[in-house]
Design a protein around this motif. Sequence first.
Motif, short mmCIF file in Angstrom:
data_model
loop_
_atom_site.label_atom_id
_atom_site.label_comp_id
_atom_site.label_asym_id
_atom_site.label_seq_id
_atom_site.Cartn_x
_atom_site.Cartn_y
_atom_site.Cartn_z
N ARG A 91 11.15 16.74 -1.07
CA ARG A 91 10.80 17.14 -2.44
C ARG A 91 9.35 17.60 -2.48
NH1 ARG A 91 8.32 15.33 -6.98
NH2 ARG A 91 9.21 16.04 -8.95
N ARG A 92 9.11 18.76 -3.14
CA ARG A 92 7.75 19.30 -3.24
C ARG A 92 7.08 18.78 -4.52
NH1 ARG A 92 6.55 22.72 0.65
NH2 ARG A 92 8.28 23.62 1.87
N ILE A 93 5.83 18.40 -4.36
CA ILE A 93 5.07 17.83 -5.46
C ILE A 93 4.65 18.94 -6.43
CG2 ILE A 93 2.99 16.54 -6.07
CD1 ILE A 93 5.11 14.92 -4.57
N GLU A 94 4.82 18.67 -7.72
CA GLU A 94 4.36 19.59 -8.76
C GLU A 94 3.09 19.06 -9.40
OE1 GLU A 94 7.53 20.21 -11.50
OE2 GLU A 94 9.00 20.74 -9.97
N ALA A 95 2.33 19.94 -10.04
CA ALA A 95 1.02 19.57 -10.58
C ALA A 95 1.11 18.49 -11.64
CB ALA A 95 0.33 20.81 -11.14
N THR A 96 2.22 18.44 -12.37
CA THR A 96 2.35 17.46 -13.46
C THR A 96 3.07 16.19 -13.04
OG1 THR A 96 4.37 18.58 -14.17
CG2 THR A 96 2.31 19.24 -15.25
N ASP A 97 3.37 16.07 -11.74
CA ASP A 97 4.09 14.88 -11.27
C ASP A 97 3.24 13.63 -11.35
OD1 ASP A 97 6.25 16.41 -10.66
OD2 ASP A 97 6.11 16.19 -8.48
N CYS A 98 3.92 12.54 -11.65
CA CYS A 98 3.34 11.22 -11.42
C CYS A 98 3.68 10.85 -9.98
CB CYS A 98 3.94 10.19 -12.38
SG CYS A 98 3.60 8.49 -11.94
N VAL A 99 2.68 10.57 -9.16
CA VAL A 99 2.91 10.23 -7.76
C VAL A 99 2.27 8.87 -7.46
CG1 VAL A 99 2.58 10.92 -5.36
CG2 VAL A 99 2.91 12.67 -7.13
N LEU A 100 3.08 7.97 -6.97
CA LEU A 100 2.59 6.63 -6.66
C LEU A 100 2.98 6.29 -5.22
CD1 LEU A 100 1.18 4.27 -8.18
CD2 LEU A 100 3.44 3.28 -8.50
N PRO A 101 2.06 6.50 -4.25
CA PRO A 101 2.37 6.13 -2.87
C PRO A 101 2.33 4.63 -2.67
CG PRO A 101 0.11 6.86 -3.02
CD PRO A 101 0.71 7.06 -4.39
N SER A 102 3.24 4.12 -1.89
CA SER A 102 3.23 2.71 -1.52
C SER A 102 3.05 2.63 -0.01
CB SER A 102 4.54 2.04 -1.92
OG SER A 102 4.57 0.68 -1.49
N LEU A 103 1.84 2.31 0.41
CA LEU A 103 1.51 2.24 1.82
C LEU A 103 1.46 0.77 2.23
CD1 LEU A 103 -1.36 4.89 1.82
CD2 LEU A 103 1.09 5.24 2.22
N GLU A 104 2.41 0.35 3.06
CA GLU A 104 2.51 -1.04 3.48
C GLU A 104 2.38 -1.10 5.01
OE1 GLU A 104 5.81 -3.13 1.71
OE2 GLU A 104 5.98 -1.61 0.14
N VAL A 105 1.41 -1.87 5.47
CA VAL A 105 1.19 -1.98 6.92
C VAL A 105 0.75 -3.40 7.29
CG1 VAL A 105 0.39 0.42 6.99
CG2 VAL A 105 -1.28 -1.42 6.96
N ALA A 106 0.92 -3.70 8.56
CA ALA A 106 0.29 -4.87 9.15
C ALA A 106 -0.55 -4.37 10.32
CB ALA A 106 1.33 -5.88 9.63
N GLY A 107 -1.80 -4.77 10.35
CA GLY A 107 -2.68 -4.38 11.44
C GLY A 107 -2.31 -5.08 12.73
N PRO A 108 -3.13 -4.95 13.76
CA PRO A 108 -2.82 -5.54 15.07
C PRO A 108 -2.58 -7.05 15.01
CG PRO A 108 -4.63 -3.99 15.27
CD PRO A 108 -4.36 -4.13 13.80
N GLY A 109 -3.19 -7.74 14.04
CA GLY A 109 -2.99 -9.18 13.92
C GLY A 109 -1.70 -9.58 13.24
N GLY A 110 -0.99 -8.61 12.67
CA GLY A 110 0.32 -8.88 12.09
C GLY A 110 0.33 -9.28 10.64
N HIS A 111 -0.79 -9.19 9.92
CA HIS A 111 -0.82 -9.58 8.51
C HIS A 111 -0.52 -8.38 7.61
CE1 HIS A 111 -2.98 -12.99 10.36
NE2 HIS A 111 -2.33 -13.66 9.43
#
Length: 261
Positions: free
Chosen positions: A215-235
């Motif tokens: 899906r291509r983003i439009e200028a009037t879109d509400c965009v909410l990224p959810s970035l979930e990660v655990a670093g090298p320590g696993g947290h």
Amino acid sequence: MVPVSEVERRYGLVRQAMDETGVDAVIVSGNEYTGFEGAVTYLSGFVIVHRYAYVLLPRDGEPAIVFPSDARYVGEHGTTWIENQVFVDLPGQWLTDQVRGKRVGVYGLEYVMTVRDYRTLEDAAELVPFDVEFDHARAVKSALELESVRESVRINTEGFWIFLGHFAPGKTEREILAPCEQYFVSEGCGRWTMDMVLDGPNGSALPEFKIAGDRRIEATDCVLPSLEVAGPGGHWVEVSRAICAGEPSGDTRRMMEAYEG
């Protein structure tokens, strides 16, 4: 590698919970297919790549980590600090031989342990749920663990700025999120990432995150990224902020005004 002092601290906390609960040993279940592998990593340093594994921690004596031999490789076995690595056809049978007649706390008794292993164990030992007790024990963070949490937050926060730097109307969700994933992997997150996005036209996005697509983003879109990660320590940590390329309206405006307020 986790220092010996940290390993002993973790075992001490779990054994304290064992004493308070009146169990003779704890079996920690980990299963990559259900997403519950972190408890095994916490007690062993081992990261399950696929299949499942168990850690047996007795009240006295050395721990063991147990793998099904029908999948000899379930991860990098050299990453565990546990010397007693057991490969057996039926992990439940091996565990049964170790805990027969005892009262055993099991982390993951209701939704992680495999059925065949449970059926082997249930008549040989008194099995009691140990999820709450185990989670309370590992909730007590050391300075080393807190630093690991901060490192996960640093990586994730930088991932958000990368997302924002690549964000532009006309790009697909996947094009914007891909550089974030590339960065996360380069920082040692490996498989411990889950990048999703919530978006929709004219601020009408439903409250449902999804894997990035075409899906291509439009200028009037509400965009909410959810970035979930655990670093090298696993947290595991999550960063999520609302973005709008143009003049917000409707739900998008109300969400952005909430941030500003």
